[in-house]
Design an enzyme around this catalytic site. Structure first.
Site, PDB file in Angstrom:
ATOM      1  CB  CYS A  36      -0.814  -0.181   3.505  1.00  0.00           C
ATOM      2  SG  CYS A  36       0.657  -0.244   4.544  1.00  0.00           S
TER       3      CYS A  36
ATOM      4  CB  CYS B 295       1.535  -8.253   5.089  1.00  0.00           C
ATOM      5  SG  CYS B 295       0.763  -6.765   5.747  1.00  0.00           S
TER       6      CYS B 295
END
Lengths: 383, 363
Positions: free
Chosen positions: B96, B193
């Site tokens: 990410c 997440c």
């Protein structure tokens, strides 16, 4: 500030505010009461209903006030489907507003079979497409009057005629069209029609559902007997008064506004296509009379629509990419992908929606600003 | 701005220091089911955005939400799933950072006129004596996040700020209180997440569908069958709990074999390796050395690894090999091997930390 997002919402007209104000204070009565100030409210609602009906050639008793376009769409789709009884096949288009689409999705989970009809490259859900999809068990057709993103004006009268011929209930989401272009419920042959006040200079939080006389539409909101027992809840009297006033003004000034707005839109389109190489118009041609007067939607290859909107915000230009989720992030528009744009092209799009309040000076300023932002973004992409 | 304490204070610190700050919340993941995403309140849901907006209002900066769902899906979620299917242990935060934050977010931030991006990471950027940018481990080593940032390029580092890097987490929370930021008491986020319930195997099953590996068998290092297992995606290297094996003593997952569906079980000492190989190498605080050159480093093989001294060598094929002084426990294929220079190895003052020299993906 140059406000070019009138399809999202509009400022309340000064006359509308003046009309509403007394109903917050001295004329605050609950219309269900028996005393003097209650009947003042009742009369005000009746007058507003008359004005709202008149704007679409309907009878006042066919107008039911709601909390807005979304409630009207939900009511029409859910109760329209339920009213059709055992006919559990439903038709709508792929380019409807989420208020309609998500209602149909929920009905699918209830066991209904829903067909999302395709549209052509300009966003038209063709009457012959609708007719070809009809089956003996089709219970409801819902096709929007005007598309909120690309301004396509569907051939509603023809589709309504087809629905009537087959004895199928027909709803049209007219939230973007009501007050912007002439509408006549007889001509459209609609059984149900949704509209919202804040798109035409009225307040937010009030809308209406037109229900043709004799259509057995159930109620969704249960409670007291307001709106002839079809939509319970104490009436939003100031909002309804404002809606009526906005409808009256929109009707009176429709022709001059339409001319002004489409003139400004054509100017903006000319300026932008001149300044921005390779910009593509999304939706029907501006001049053909089949597009909302104030709507412009462009795909601008080589840019990220989201970045463009932020740059424009920095210059005080309010625009949109056409579809924003609740968080405000832009997702590839389902309307643009339905007309054949790639997700990449859909993200590179810009929606500009004008109103009669815009001036030629604003339009020229906006065109300059947009062109400058686009060339900045394109030069960064190339480097 | 994720709506958490760190990025909120990062924005506030920059504003205090006189920067012109624009708040951006990245929308990267949202459950398809609106009820579920509301309940989870995960880092990209509506409540996170609302928190970020409240902070931006409190600080007095503009705030925008940008969608990175496409990039996040292809570069992070798909990668995460594919790695698990191959029996590896991916690190989605590294992917990410590398592809979503420092590629897409940085590019879009430049587009809207920014000169740099800032995040709430606990790490510090330093220009070393050799002229290269590097990331120093944070002042408070307890919440050091340099490990997940090793893949940033020199150009990206030159346009990055880490306002929290000079502080400890407790100090950051204290600043949030003093600045009356509405998220001062918000708990730290845990887990990955996009898998807020921590059920990785369930997540992968949803993503992979038919391709989900079937149940298989546990074997010992000699190939003897020990019993059935639920499928390779349920296990990671070094795992002890939840194996359901009646061993009588502690046993661990030592190897995963996607081609046969076998999960190898062994003793704790089987997990230790002195030589760890890495591919897809990124160089940060130093240029790529000559193949064979011996570079003294301290290296970590996972996020919470304290680090172990070793010698790093570049091989002819572009991969690296780290030979540790003492064997390291459970280096898992798919995790990162991140190597640091220390004040001793670099002969340079590093403000009480180490400098990231580079990193690679454990082969």
């Amino acid at each position: 500030m140059v406000y070019l997002d009138n399809a999202a919402t509009t400022p309340v007209e000064p006359e509308v505010i003046q009309a509403m104000l007394p109903y917050f204070t001295e004329r605050f009565g609950n219309a269900s009461g028996i005393y003097e100030i209650a009947s003042v409210s009742k009369t005000a609602i009746r007058n507003a209903r008359q004005k709202c009906a008149q704007l679409m050639g309907a009878q006042p008793e066919e107008v039911f006030f709601t909390s807005g376009g979304t409630e009207s769409d939900n009511w029409a789709v859910f109760e329209g489907a339920h009213a059709a009884g055992e006919k559990r096949h439903l038709l709508t288009s792929a380019v409807e507003h989420p208020a309609v689409l998500q209602s149909f999705r929920a009905l699918e989970r209830e066991g209904y079979e829903v067909e999302y009809l395709p549209v052509d490259g300009e966003g038209f859900c063709l009457p012959e497409t609708v007719e070809a999809a009809i089956r003996p068990d089709t219970g409801l057709i819902s096709i929007m009057t005007a598309n909120n993103e690309i301004g396509t004006l569907q051939r509603i009268a023809q589709i309504g005629g087809i629905a009537k011929k087959h004895g199928i209930l027909f709803h049209t989401d007219a939230v973007q069209a009501y007050g912007q272009i002439p509408l006549d419920t007889e001509e459209l042959q609609a059984d149900l029609l949704s509209a919202s006040a804040h798109k035409l200079g009225g307040p937010k939080g009030v809308g209406l559902l037109y229900v043709r006389k004799g259509v057995p539409l159930g109620s969704r909101q249960k409670g007291g007997g307001q709106e002839r027992a079809r939509r319970a809840g104490t009436e939003n009297v100031p909002g309804i008064v404002g809606f009526g006033e906005a409808a009256r003004i929109a009707g009176e000034r429709m022709r001059e506004r339409q001319e002004r707005v489409s003139g400004l839109r054509d100017l903006l389109l000319a300026l932008l296509t001149d300044k921005i190489p390779n910009a593509l118009l999304n939706g029907p041609a501006a001049y053909g009379g089949e597009r909302l007067p104030g709507n412009l939607n462009l795909t601008i290859p080589g840019i990220e629509g989201e970045s463009l909107l932020i740059l424009l915000d920095g210059q005080g230009i309010c625009a949109s990419s056409g579809s924003a989720c609740s968080t405000g992030a832009a997702e590839p528009s389902h309307v643009l992908t339905a007309i054949g744009r790639s997700p990449e092209q859909a993200k590179a799009s810009l929606r500009l929606t004008l109103s009669h309040r815009n001036t030629e000076e604003e339009i020229r300023e906006a065109a300059e600003g947009i062109a400058a932002a686009v060339s900045r973004l394109r030069s960064l992409r190339e480097s | 701005m994720s709506g958490g304490v760190d990025s909120s204070v990062a924005a506030w610190l920059l504003k205090e220091q006189g920067y012109r700050v624009i708040g951006v919340t990245m929308q990267i993941w949202q459950s398809e089911d609106p009820d579920a995403s509301a309940a989870e309140g995960g880092c990209c849901g509506l409540s996170a955005v609302e928190d970020a907006r409240r902070v931006a209002d409190a600080i007095g900066i503009p705030h925008y939400v940008m969608s990175f769902r496409t990039e996040f899906k292809t570069k992070v979620i798909d990668y995460f799933t594919e790695e698990y299917l191959k029996g590896r242990t991916p690190n989605p935060c590294i992917a990410c950072n590398r592809y979503v934050k420092w590629e897409s977010l940085l590019r879009r931030s430049m587009e809207i006129g920014a000169d740099a991006i800032a995040t709430g990471h606990y790490a510090r950027i330093r220009r070393l004596n050799n002229g290269r940018y590097s990331i120093l481990t944070s002042a408070g080593m307890t919440k050091d996040q340099s490990y997940a940032l090793y893949a940033l390029t020199q150009d990206q580092l030159s346009r990055t700020l880490f306002p929290c890097g000079d502080y400890e987490k407790t100090q950051i929370r204290e600043m949030a209180r003093q600045a009356h930021l509405p998220v001062a008491e918000k708990p730290d986020s845990q887990e990955i997440c996009f898998v807020p319930d921590g059920d990785y195997a369930g997540f992968i099953e949803k993503e992979a569908g038919d391709r989900t590996p079937p149940p298989g068998v546990f074997v010992d290092r000699d190939g003897r069958e020990l019993g059935p297992h639920q499928g390779i995606t349920h296990y990671t290297i070094g795992q002890r709990r939840g194996l359901g094996l009646p061993a009588g003593h502690r046993v661990y997952v030592t190897q995963i074999r996607p081609e046969t569906g076998e999960v190898v079980i062994g003793e704790n000492e089987d997990l230790f390796q002195s030589v760890v190989k890495g591919t897809d190498v990124c160089w940060m605080g130093m240029q790529a050395p000559k193949p064979g050159e011996e570079i003294p480093v301290v290296a970590k093989v996972r996020y919470n690894h304290p680090g172990e001294r070793g010698i790093l060598r570049l091989l002819e094929d572009g991969s690296v090999v780290c030979t540790f002084e003492r064997p390291v426990r459970a280096p898992a294929p798919g995790q990162a091997l991140v190597f640091y220079g220390t004040p001793e190895t670099m002969r340079e003052e590093l403000s009480g930390g180490w400098a990231v020299l580079g990193g690679a993906c454990i082969a």
